[in-house]
Design a protein around this motif. Structure first.
Motif, short mmCIF file in Angstrom:
data_model
loop_
_atom_site.label_atom_id
_atom_site.label_comp_id
_atom_site.label_asym_id
_atom_site.label_seq_id
_atom_site.Cartn_x
_atom_site.Cartn_y
_atom_site.Cartn_z
N GLU A 137 -38.47 8.39 118.50
CA GLU A 137 -38.90 7.91 117.22
C GLU A 137 -39.92 6.53 117.38
O GLU A 137 -40.80 6.58 116.48
CB GLU A 137 -37.50 7.13 116.33
N MET A 176 -37.91 2.57 109.51
CA MET A 176 -36.96 2.81 110.44
C MET A 176 -35.66 2.12 110.03
O MET A 176 -35.94 0.89 109.63
CB MET A 176 -37.50 2.88 111.68
N GLY A 180 -31.89 5.75 112.08
CA GLY A 180 -32.95 6.74 112.13
C GLY A 180 -33.88 6.66 110.95
O GLY A 180 -34.01 5.60 110.06
#
Length: 193
Positions: A137, A176, A180
């Motif tokens: 991520e 974010m 997540g």
């Protein structure tokens, strides 16, 4: 990354992506100095990556393919899959342009974001999110948000600007949380200008 001052601890997934990119990059160019656009291509190509899944789920790729290209879709083949593969082919051939001195920029280096900078950005993002390692991520946010030349390449190919905010607004730090990415992208600063 030869600079020993850059200390970035990455997840196994990011290390695997980087290793795959290094092997492929060397095979294509006989060079080891990876560029951010090549790493982004590897992520987009990976069907399990966050950015690839996002593009597929949002059907972003189909609206960037010209109608005349769709006529080449073989009978019986899924049109969306065909669009996706066509876009990947455009990106891959565009990387060749970005790697040559013939790209329409006076200074070739001006279109390349150093890999070290991308990883430092990813480390800062991970730290702000309370993560001890750079995971996919944080890595994706850094790659997408570092004014990646891949967006310019898509423009050269007369493909509607894929960086018109949909991908950039989704893959930003403000979108974010510790759990997540948020379901809905929110407006955020930065990104491609």
């Amino acid at each position: 990354m030869e600079d020993t001052r850059i200390k970035v601890v990455c997840s196994d997934r990011v290390c695997e992506i980087l290793k795959r990119a290094q092997e492929r990059y060397y095979k294509m160019y006989l060079r080891h100095d990876l560029t951010s656009e090549f790493l982004l291509f590897i992520l987009i190509e990976d069907g399990e990556s966050l950015i690839s899944q996002y593009m597929y789920n949002e059907r972003l790729f189909s609206c960037y393919i010209r109608e005349k290209d769709l006529k080449c879709c073989p009978i019986g083949e899924d049109e969306e899959d065909f669009c996706y593969m066509l876009l990947l082919a455009m990106i891959e051939s565009g990387i060749d342009i970005l790697e040559t001195e013939y790209y329409i920029k006076d200074d070739k280096n001006s279109i390349t974001t150093s890999l070290g900078y991308v990883f430092l950005q990813a480390r800062e993002i991970a730290e702000r999110l309370g993560k001890e390692i750079v995971d996919e991520e944080a890595f994706t946010i850094a790659l997408v948000q570092c004014n990646n030349p891949i967006w310019e390449m898509l423009d050269v190919y007369d493909v509607e600007d894929i960086a018109n905010g949909m991908i950039l607004s989704h893959f930003c730090e403000e979108n974010m949380t510790e759990e997540g990415f948020l379901e809905e992208p929110i407006g955020c600063e930065g990104g491609y200008n």
